[in-house]
Design a protein around this motif. Structure first.
Motif, PDB file in Angstrom:
ATOM      1  N   HIS A  21      36.948  22.550  39.657  1.00 42.62           N
ATOM      2  CA  HIS A  21      36.078  22.443  40.821  1.00 42.62           C
ATOM      3  C   HIS A  21      34.802  21.667  40.471  1.00 42.62           C
ATOM      4  O   HIS A  21      34.385  20.771  41.211  1.00 42.62           O
ATOM      5  N   ALA A  22      34.202  22.005  39.329  1.00 44.69           N
ATOM      6  CA  ALA A  22      32.972  21.310  38.904  1.00 44.69           C
ATOM      7  C   ALA A  22      33.224  19.807  38.756  1.00 44.69           C
ATOM      8  O   ALA A  22      32.407  18.990  39.195  1.00 44.69           O
ATOM      9  N   SER A  24      35.545  18.055  40.233  1.00 40.39           N
ATOM     10  CA  SER A  24      35.940  17.442  41.501  1.00 40.39           C
ATOM     11  C   SER A  24      34.752  17.067  42.384  1.00 40.39           C
ATOM     12  O   SER A  24      34.880  16.180  43.225  1.00 40.39           O
ATOM     13  N   VAL A  25      33.616  17.735  42.219  1.00 36.12           N
ATOM     14  CA  VAL A  25      32.447  17.432  43.057  1.00 36.12           C
ATOM     15  C   VAL A  25      31.325  16.742  42.271  1.00 36.12           C
ATOM     16  O   VAL A  25      30.279  16.437  42.837  1.00 36.12           O
ATOM     17  N   CYS A  30      28.802  22.379  41.822  1.00 32.16           N
ATOM     18  CA  CYS A  30      29.822  23.130  42.545  1.00 32.16           C
ATOM     19  C   CYS A  30      29.319  24.556  42.683  1.00 32.16           C
ATOM     20  O   CYS A  30      28.406  24.978  41.965  1.00 32.16           O
ATOM     21  N   CYS A  31      29.922  25.299  43.602  1.00 34.04           N
ATOM     22  CA  CYS A  31      29.590  26.717  43.730  1.00 34.04           C
ATOM     23  C   CYS A  31      30.798  27.443  44.295  1.00 34.04           C
ATOM     24  O   CYS A  31      31.650  26.848  44.956  1.00 34.04           O
ATOM     25  N   PRO A  47      36.585  28.543  45.587  1.00 33.74           N
ATOM     26  CA  PRO A  47      35.608  27.457  45.687  1.00 33.74           C
ATOM     27  C   PRO A  47      34.931  27.468  47.054  1.00 33.74           C
ATOM     28  O   PRO A  47      35.577  27.711  48.078  1.00 33.74           O
ATOM     29  N   THR A  49      31.751  25.517  49.619  1.00 32.68           N
ATOM     30  CA  THR A  49      31.092  24.247  49.885  1.00 32.68           C
ATOM     31  C   THR A  49      29.612  24.349  49.527  1.00 32.68           C
ATOM     32  O   THR A  49      28.942  25.291  49.961  1.00 32.68           O
ATOM     33  N   ASN A  50      29.127  23.404  48.728  1.00 29.18           N
ATOM     34  CA  ASN A  50      27.696  23.305  48.472  1.00 29.18           C
ATOM     35  C   ASN A  50      27.104  22.515  49.630  1.00 29.18           C
ATOM     36  O   ASN A  50      27.227  21.289  49.685  1.00 29.18           O
ATOM     37  N   TYR A  58      22.284  24.389  44.736  1.00 29.82           N
ATOM     38  CA  TYR A  58      23.440  24.697  45.579  1.00 29.82           C
ATOM     39  C   TYR A  58      23.063  25.729  46.621  1.00 29.82           C
ATOM     40  O   TYR A  58      22.119  26.499  46.450  1.00 29.82           O
ATOM     41  N   HIS A  84      28.445  28.580  39.581  1.00 31.98           N
ATOM     42  CA  HIS A  84      28.040  27.222  39.936  1.00 31.98           C
ATOM     43  C   HIS A  84      27.904  26.392  38.673  1.00 31.98           C
ATOM     44  O   HIS A  84      27.966  26.908  37.565  1.00 31.98           O
ATOM     45  N   SER A  85      27.773  25.091  38.886  1.00 30.98           N
ATOM     46  CA  SER A  85      27.682  24.184  37.743  1.00 30.98           C
ATOM     47  C   SER A  85      26.301  23.557  37.667  1.00 30.98           C
ATOM     48  O   SER A  85      25.602  23.433  38.667  1.00 30.98           O
TER      49      SER A  85
END
Length: 142
Positions: A21-22, A24-25, A30-31, A47, A49-50, A58, A84-85
């Motif tokens: 996920h991290a 991919s965005v 990500c969050c 996953p 949406t941020n 985020y 989150h990242s």
């Protein structure tokens, strides 16, 4: 933060989903949420949406959070943690992360894409106090 507290088991599959996920965005943060089953162990990554679409902050969509919470309860699952990242900095809670942490009974997971493989660190944040836990990645749900 002091020394690491007791160890928490975390499935490798869930780690992989958070890292995916991290990536991919990227370069945005990500969050998402982590759910637990009746045993209290983490079993699912959700996953989110941020809504800020930011590389340094985020915010989850409240309607999305409500919908996920309702679905989890229906399945007999509970909220275990929030992840989150930090795409370009260390995976430690920032001043903003600490200020925005309003769930003292949940775990906060942070990853960073600055190193490979990306680390995943686990914290609790209560009344501005941050405590880190050792995270042990395991093959199956604990």
């Amino acid at each position: 933060m002091g020394s690491l507290s007791s160890s928490v088991l975390f499935p490798k599959k869930l780690y992989s989903e958070i890292i995916s996920h991290a990536r991919s965005v990227y370069p945005e943060e990500c969050c998402g949420l982590v759910a637990s089953d009746e045993s209290g162990g983490p079993v699912r990554v959700i996953p989110m949406t941020n809504t800020l679409h930011s590389p340094v902050r985020y915010q989850m969509d409240p309607k999305e959070q409500f919908s996920v919470g309702k679905a989890l309860r229906k399945e007999g699952l509970a909220l275990w943690g929030i992840y989150h990242s930090h795409p370009m900095s260390d995976p430690v809670p920032s001043v903003v992360d600490i200020r925005m942490a309003t769930y003292p009974d949940l775990f906060y997971l942070l990853t960073s894409l600055t190193t490979d493989p990306p680390p995943l660190r686990l914290f609790t944040i209560r009344e501005g106090s941050v405590r880190e836990f050792s995270l042990d990645l395991v093959e199956a749900s604990p």
